[in-house]
Design a protein around this motif. Structure first.
Motif, PDB file in Angstrom:
ATOM      1  N   ILE A  77       3.640  -8.084   5.841  1.00 11.75           N
ATOM      2  CA  ILE A  77       4.806  -7.240   6.119  1.00 11.75           C
ATOM      3  C   ILE A  77       4.911  -6.108   5.098  1.00 11.75           C
ATOM      4  O   ILE A  77       5.067  -6.361   3.905  1.00 11.75           O
ATOM      5  CB  ILE A  77       6.106  -8.071   6.062  1.00 11.75           C
ATOM      6  N   GLY A  78       4.855  -4.880   5.583  1.00 12.36           N
ATOM      7  CA  GLY A  78       4.991  -3.723   4.712  1.00 12.36           C
ATOM      8  C   GLY A  78       6.330  -3.038   4.874  1.00 12.36           C
ATOM      9  O   GLY A  78       7.252  -3.196   4.065  1.00 12.36           O
ATOM     10  N   MET A  99      -5.398  -8.140  14.224  1.00 10.33           N
ATOM     11  CA  MET A  99      -4.307  -7.205  14.486  1.00 10.33           C
ATOM     12  C   MET A  99      -4.218  -6.940  15.979  1.00 10.33           C
ATOM     13  O   MET A  99      -5.240  -6.645  16.616  1.00 10.33           O
ATOM     14  CB  MET A  99      -4.565  -5.883  13.768  1.00 10.33           C
ATOM     15  N   ASN A 129      -4.623  -2.332   1.014  1.00 12.74           N
ATOM     16  CA  ASN A 129      -5.758  -2.098   1.907  1.00 12.74           C
ATOM     17  C   ASN A 129      -6.856  -1.254   1.258  1.00 12.74           C
ATOM     18  O   ASN A 129      -7.884  -1.026   1.870  1.00 12.74           O
ATOM     19  CB  ASN A 129      -5.300  -1.476   3.233  1.00 12.74           C
ATOM     20  N   SER A 163       5.157  -5.886  10.470  1.00 14.99           N
ATOM     21  CA  SER A 163       6.597  -5.644  10.616  1.00 14.99           C
ATOM     22  C   SER A 163       7.048  -5.600  12.079  1.00 14.99           C
ATOM     23  O   SER A 163       8.104  -6.121  12.417  1.00 14.99           O
ATOM     24  CB  SER A 163       6.981  -4.324   9.931  1.00 14.99           C
ATOM     25  N   LYS A 211       0.836  -1.212   0.000  1.00 18.38           N
ATOM     26  CA  LYS A 211       0.000   0.000   0.000  1.00 18.38           C
ATOM     27  C   LYS A 211       0.865   1.255   0.000  1.00 18.38           C
ATOM     28  O   LYS A 211       1.898   1.291   0.685  1.00 18.38           O
ATOM     29  CB  LYS A 211      -0.931  -0.004   1.212  1.00 18.38           C
TER      30      LYS A 211
END
Ligand code: PLP
Length: 224
Positions: A212-213, A153, A46, A196, A25
């Motif tokens: 993982i971003g 989350m 997202n 992350s 994203k």
């Protein structure tokens, strides 16, 4: 470090059986292509609009994961190609996915997003709401969605013990839901948890899929 180097080093830290979703994203297509060239195939977005812009620009074997809140009026745009919708947070949304999938004779894989964090702002079903959904008659007639597992989350906090408690809670929910509704179903196998900042805790708590971003693509300029 390059994106490719970040992916290589992550793969060394993450067990083979845990799938890595590269959360792209806000990142330009060049960054996704660089990850693709390093062997990454699964990408998480997202926002529907952003996924729709990027999808035609990536190779056809790219797997698209929708990880953010999904509005029912946008379902029809992603149903033709999406690999996994992580963020099913209402009965109405699942019904809409089923309807649109049926229209094009596709079966769409989904996760139920459960609310485990202490923050109010995060979307997700409660454990009771997930039960209500799964035991309803209507759910049994949803022929064109496949519920593969759960997503959640943890609270955004430095308190590692709290994060751990929340992930263990989600793992318990996963086991109980599996035993109650999917006992003989080997395809109910996905527990999407960990980002992350907390993926190592998540994996220790039973995650099978991490999103993982920033560890792959670097920090984002604005928060999503
Ligand atoms: C942005 C996002 C991620 C990745 O966050 P990082 O901290 O950059 O790894 C994972 N999951 C969801 C749902 C997100 O929106």
């Amino acid at each position: 470090m390059t994106i490719a180097a970040h992916i290589t080093s992550l793969r060394k830290r993450i067990p083979q059986e845990v799938q890595i979703i590269a959360v792209s994203k806000t990142k330009p297509i060049e960054a996704l292509l660089e990850a693709y060239q390093a062997g990454q195939r699964a990408f998480g977005e997202n926002k529907v609009q952003e996924m729709l812009q990027k999808q035609p620009l990536m190779p056809p074997d790219t797997a698209w994961h929708l990880i953010g809140h999904l509005q029912t009026n946008k379902v029809k745009y992603i149903v033709p190609f999406v690999s996994l919708i992580h963020s099913v947070d209402s009965f109405k949304l699942l019904a809409e996915i089923n309807k649109e999938a049926m229209r094009i004779d596709r079966k769409v894989e989904c996760l139920l997003q459960l609310h485990i964090a202490s923050e109010e702002s995060k979307f997700g079903l409660s454990f009771d709401e997930a039960h209500q959904l799964l035991r309803s008659d209507q759910f049994r007639h949803f022929t064109h969605v496949k519920v593969k597992g759960l997503m959640g989350m943890a609270t955004f906090t430095d308190d590692i013990q709290q994060v751990r408690r929340e992930f263990l809670q989600l793992k318990d929910y996963f086991d109980e839901i599996k035993n109650t509704y999917f006992a003989d179903d080997v395809k109910f196998d996905t527990l999407s948890m960990g980002m992350s900042g907390d993926f190592e805790i998540a994996i220790a708590c039973g995650s099978t899929m991490v999103r993982i971003g920033s560890l792959i693509f670097g920090e984002r300029n604005y928060n999503h």
